[in-house]
Motif scaffolding. Structure first.
Motif, PDB file in Angstrom:
ATOM      1  N   PRO A  71     -10.569 -47.996 -90.270  1.00 31.90           N
ATOM      2  CA  PRO A  71      -9.839 -46.857 -91.082  1.00 31.90           C
ATOM      3  C   PRO A  71      -8.299 -46.999 -91.166  1.00 31.90           C
ATOM      4  CG  PRO A  71     -11.370 -45.799 -89.314  1.00 31.90           C
ATOM      5  CD  PRO A  71     -11.194 -47.310 -89.292  1.00 31.90           C
ATOM      6  N   ALA A  72      -7.809 -47.095 -92.478  1.00 31.32           N
ATOM      7  CA  ALA A  72      -6.319 -47.380 -92.620  1.00 31.32           C
ATOM      8  C   ALA A  72      -5.402 -46.510 -91.859  1.00 31.32           C
ATOM      9  CB  ALA A  72      -6.242 -47.032 -94.174  1.00 31.32           C
ATOM     10  N   GLU A  73      -5.853 -45.171 -91.532  1.00 32.64           N
ATOM     11  CA  GLU A  73      -4.850 -44.409 -90.704  1.00 32.64           C
ATOM     12  C   GLU A  73      -4.829 -44.988 -89.183  1.00 32.64           C
ATOM     13  OE1 GLU A  73      -4.053 -39.734 -89.455  1.00 32.64           O
ATOM     14  OE2 GLU A  73      -5.513 -40.394 -90.529  1.00 32.64           O
ATOM     15  N   LEU A  74      -5.883 -45.393 -88.888  1.00 35.04           N
ATOM     16  CA  LEU A  74      -6.181 -46.008 -87.391  1.00 35.04           C
ATOM     17  C   LEU A  74      -5.283 -47.275 -87.315  1.00 35.04           C
ATOM     18  CD1 LEU A  74      -7.145 -45.910 -84.533  1.00 35.04           C
ATOM     19  CD2 LEU A  74      -9.251 -46.827 -85.328  1.00 35.04           C
ATOM     20  N   VAL A  75      -5.359 -48.246 -88.261  1.00 32.28           N
ATOM     21  CA  VAL A  75      -4.781 -49.479 -88.246  1.00 32.28           C
ATOM     22  C   VAL A  75      -3.208 -49.142 -88.290  1.00 32.28           C
ATOM     23  CG1 VAL A  75      -4.042 -51.410 -90.051  1.00 32.28           C
ATOM     24  CG2 VAL A  75      -6.304 -50.526 -89.607  1.00 32.28           C
ATOM     25  N   ARG A  76      -2.634 -48.054 -88.872  1.00 36.11           N
ATOM     26  CA  ARG A  76      -1.232 -47.847 -88.797  1.00 36.11           C
ATOM     27  C   ARG A  76      -0.922 -47.418 -87.467  1.00 36.11           C
ATOM     28  NH1 ARG A  76      -2.220 -45.541 -93.868  1.00 36.11           N
ATOM     29  NH2 ARG A  76      -2.507 -43.453 -93.176  1.00 36.11           N
ATOM     30  N   HIS A  77      -1.734 -46.736 -86.773  1.00 40.84           N
ATOM     31  CA  HIS A  77      -1.325 -46.404 -85.272  1.00 40.84           C
ATOM     32  C   HIS A  77      -1.512 -47.593 -84.333  1.00 40.84           C
ATOM     33  CE1 HIS A  77      -1.246 -42.202 -86.611  1.00 40.84           C
ATOM     34  NE2 HIS A  77      -2.356 -41.938 -86.532  1.00 40.84           N
ATOM     35  N   ILE A  78      -2.520 -48.424 -84.608  1.00 44.22           N
ATOM     36  CA  ILE A  78      -2.658 -49.615 -83.845  1.00 44.22           C
ATOM     37  C   ILE A  78      -1.319 -50.622 -84.241  1.00 44.22           C
ATOM     38  CG2 ILE A  78      -4.157 -51.632 -83.660  1.00 44.22           C
ATOM     39  CD1 ILE A  78      -6.516 -50.104 -84.276  1.00 44.22           C
ATOM     40  N   VAL A  98     -14.280 -53.323 -80.482  1.00 40.33           N
ATOM     41  CA  VAL A  98     -15.550 -53.528 -79.386  1.00 40.33           C
ATOM     42  C   VAL A  98     -15.464 -52.637 -78.448  1.00 40.33           C
ATOM     43  CG1 VAL A  98     -16.232 -55.343 -77.807  1.00 40.33           C
ATOM     44  CG2 VAL A  98     -15.179 -56.096 -80.125  1.00 40.33           C
ATOM     45  N   GLU A  99     -14.310 -52.084 -77.681  1.00 39.91           N
ATOM     46  CA  GLU A  99     -14.422 -51.046 -76.885  1.00 39.91           C
ATOM     47  C   GLU A  99     -15.276 -49.921 -77.058  1.00 39.91           C
ATOM     48  OE1 GLU A  99     -13.525 -51.043 -73.721  1.00 39.91           O
ATOM     49  OE2 GLU A  99     -12.250 -52.834 -73.636  1.00 39.91           O
ATOM     50  N   SER A 100     -14.598 -49.154 -78.240  1.00 37.84           N
ATOM     51  CA  SER A 100     -15.188 -47.825 -78.809  1.00 37.84           C
ATOM     52  C   SER A 100     -15.636 -47.797 -80.074  1.00 37.84           C
ATOM     53  CB  SER A 100     -14.006 -47.004 -78.746  1.00 37.84           C
ATOM     54  OG  SER A 100     -13.035 -47.357 -79.658  1.00 37.84           O
ATOM     55  N   HIS A 101     -15.846 -48.875 -80.868  1.00 38.62           N
ATOM     56  CA  HIS A 101     -16.181 -48.999 -82.233  1.00 38.62           C
ATOM     57  C   HIS A 101     -15.326 -47.895 -83.082  1.00 38.62           C
ATOM     58  CE1 HIS A 101     -18.929 -50.873 -84.852  1.00 38.62           C
ATOM     59  NE2 HIS A 101     -19.172 -49.601 -85.567  1.00 38.62           N
ATOM     60  N   ALA A 102     -14.032 -47.760 -82.688  1.00 43.56           N
ATOM     61  CA  ALA A 102     -12.878 -46.909 -83.430  1.00 43.56           C
ATOM     62  C   ALA A 102     -13.314 -45.445 -82.933  1.00 43.56           C
ATOM     63  CB  ALA A 102     -13.040 -47.473 -84.790  1.00 43.56           C
ATOM     64  N   ASN A 103     -13.955 -45.087 -81.990  1.00 36.79           N
ATOM     65  CA  ASN A 103     -14.302 -43.771 -81.875  1.00 36.79           C
ATOM     66  C   ASN A 103     -13.421 -43.431 -80.713  1.00 36.79           C
ATOM     67  OD1 ASN A 103     -15.142 -41.241 -81.097  1.00 36.79           O
ATOM     68  ND2 ASN A 103     -17.164 -41.871 -80.456  1.00 36.79           N
ATOM     69  N   PRO A 104     -12.267 -42.255 -81.078  1.00 29.84           N
ATOM     70  CA  PRO A 104     -11.426 -41.950 -80.048  1.00 29.84           C
ATOM     71  C   PRO A 104     -12.040 -41.145 -79.098  1.00 29.84           C
ATOM     72  CG  PRO A 104     -11.179 -40.607 -82.159  1.00 29.84           C
ATOM     73  CD  PRO A 104     -11.913 -41.920 -82.421  1.00 29.84           C
ATOM     74  N   LYS A 105     -13.194 -40.573 -79.285  1.00 28.00           N
ATOM     75  CA  LYS A 105     -13.885 -39.572 -78.136  1.00 28.00           C
ATOM     76  C   LYS A 105     -15.106 -40.463 -77.493  1.00 28.00           C
ATOM     77  CE  LYS A 105     -11.449 -36.090 -79.766  1.00 28.00           C
ATOM     78  NZ  LYS A 105     -10.550 -35.837 -79.218  1.00 28.00           N
ATOM     79  N   ALA A 106     -15.098 -41.748 -77.704  1.00 24.20           N
ATOM     80  CA  ALA A 106     -16.038 -42.622 -76.945  1.00 24.20           C
ATOM     81  C   ALA A 106     -15.763 -42.408 -75.485  1.00 24.20           C
ATOM     82  CB  ALA A 106     -15.773 -43.978 -77.172  1.00 24.20           C
ATOM     83  N   LEU A 115     -10.117 -44.724 -77.381  1.00 25.13           N
ATOM     84  CA  LEU A 115     -10.241 -45.817 -78.354  1.00 25.13           C
ATOM     85  C   LEU A 115     -10.274 -47.190 -77.671  1.00 25.13           C
ATOM     86  CD1 LEU A 115      -7.749 -44.765 -81.086  1.00 25.13           C
ATOM     87  CD2 LEU A 115     -10.051 -45.405 -81.349  1.00 25.13           C
ATOM     88  N   THR A 116      -9.359 -47.515 -76.675  1.00 24.76           N
ATOM     89  CA  THR A 116      -9.523 -48.738 -75.959  1.00 24.76           C
ATOM     90  C   THR A 116     -10.225 -48.643 -74.332  1.00 24.76           C
ATOM     91  OG1 THR A 116      -7.352 -48.034 -74.506  1.00 24.76           O
ATOM     92  CG2 THR A 116      -7.203 -49.329 -76.944  1.00 24.76           C
ATOM     93  N   GLN A 117     -10.848 -47.616 -74.297  1.00 28.72           N
ATOM     94  CA  GLN A 117     -11.696 -47.191 -73.363  1.00 28.72           C
ATOM     95  C   GLN A 117     -11.097 -47.520 -71.821  1.00 28.72           C
ATOM     96  OE1 GLN A 117     -15.818 -46.312 -73.205  1.00 28.72           O
ATOM     97  NE2 GLN A 117     -14.247 -45.225 -74.464  1.00 28.72           N
ATOM     98  N   LEU A 118      -9.995 -46.739 -71.896  1.00 30.66           N
ATOM     99  CA  LEU A 118      -9.034 -46.664 -70.530  1.00 30.66           C
ATOM    100  C   LEU A 118      -9.779 -46.208 -69.175  1.00 30.66           C
ATOM    101  CD1 LEU A 118      -5.823 -45.699 -72.129  1.00 30.66           C
ATOM    102  CD2 LEU A 118      -6.426 -47.747 -71.499  1.00 30.66           C
ATOM    103  N   MET A 119     -10.102 -46.845 -68.143  1.00 26.31           N
ATOM    104  CA  MET A 119     -10.617 -46.036 -66.994  1.00 26.31           C
ATOM    105  C   MET A 119      -9.356 -44.986 -66.357  1.00 26.31           C
ATOM    106  SD  MET A 119     -13.539 -47.348 -66.266  1.00 26.31           S
ATOM    107  CE  MET A 119     -13.931 -46.960 -64.572  1.00 26.31           C
ATOM    108  N   ALA A 134      -5.425 -40.332 -79.801  1.00 25.69           N
ATOM    109  CA  ALA A 134      -5.540 -41.824 -80.401  1.00 25.69           C
ATOM    110  C   ALA A 134      -4.297 -42.408 -79.868  1.00 25.69           C
ATOM    111  CB  ALA A 134      -5.837 -41.597 -81.749  1.00 25.69           C
ATOM    112  N   ARG A 135      -3.201 -41.842 -80.300  1.00 26.20           N
ATOM    113  CA  ARG A 135      -1.808 -42.304 -80.258  1.00 26.20           C
ATOM    114  C   ARG A 135      -1.381 -42.528 -78.495  1.00 26.20           C
ATOM    115  NH1 ARG A 135       2.539 -39.643 -84.554  1.00 26.20           N
ATOM    116  NH2 ARG A 135       0.903 -40.106 -86.240  1.00 26.20           N
ATOM    117  N   GLN A 136      -1.851 -41.703 -77.695  1.00 27.97           N
ATOM    118  CA  GLN A 136      -1.854 -41.785 -76.267  1.00 27.97           C
ATOM    119  C   GLN A 136      -2.528 -42.931 -75.780  1.00 27.97           C
ATOM    120  OE1 GLN A 136      -1.541 -38.485 -73.410  1.00 27.97           O
ATOM    121  NE2 GLN A 136      -1.156 -37.090 -75.283  1.00 27.97           N
TER     122      GLN A 136
END
Length: 203
Positions: A71-78, A98-106, A115-119, A134-136
């Protein structure tokens, strides 16, 4: 005879030298012999030790399941997070895909978040208070990738292996990709996702 669990040094050594994974199962057979394995191959086997620092138990997509775009908005944040921490935006985009399929709630079965599947320990290390924001999450993931790039001399394969299984696992296995099934699938999958995004950027 003492149970197998009473031999912690042996268990640790077995866990660290296992060729495929670090979980250790054991049982005492009818002759009183202690049997150990990295898989529960006998119905009497019980889990004795588990490597909590192994892969994050995310679902690795097949080649057909890789994302063609974000998604364009997510790309801007990335791109903002990547620029802020001087890393390749394509790397961060591929990790997110790959980590979350761009799902911030994964959330993975092992507790990896966002999004980046932080432990949880990684999120805490980088001051991420809400890993589902998402931003954090992107900021913490970008900072972790930056530090891994420094640690492994910009070797992207090792960086990805460490992002999935932890940097200590990569170091423990002689600065190579740890022999975890998930990690061995994860590294080429993210590299393939990076190639897709690079082709997309050129078109």
């Amino acid at each position: 005879m003492k149970p197998a669990l009473a031999q912690p040094l042996l268990l640790v050594l077995l866990a660290l030298t296992s060729p495929a994974r670090a979980d250790v199962y054991g049982f005492i057979d009818e002759r009183g012999v202690h049997n150990y394995s990295d898989i529960p191959s006998d119905p009497r086997a019980r889990l004795l030790w588990r490597d909590l620092n192994g892969p994050k138990a995310i679902g690795i997509p097949s080649s057909a399941g890789l994302m063609k775009s974000l998604p364009a908005e997510l790309v801007r944040h990335i791109e903002a997070a990547a620029s802020a921490h001087s890393i390749d935006a394509v790397l961060l985009k591929a990790v997110v895909a790959v980590e979350s399929h761009a799902n911030p709630k994964a959330r993975s079965p092992k507790g990896a978040m966002g999004l980046t599947q932080l432990m949880p320990a990684t999120a805490a290390r980088y001051g991420v208070r809400n890993a589902y924001d998402a931003r954090q999450n992107l900021d913490g993931g970008a900072r972790y990738l930056r530090d891994l790039l420094k640690l492994f001399n910009n070797d992207v394969k090792l960086v990805l292996a460490a992002f999935n299984a932890g940097e200590n696992a990569v170091i423990r296995y002689g600065h190579s990709i740890p022999p975890y099934a998930e990690t061995k699938r994860y590294v080429p999958t993210v590299l393939e996702q990076m190639a897709i995004f690079r082709r997309q950027a050129r078109s």
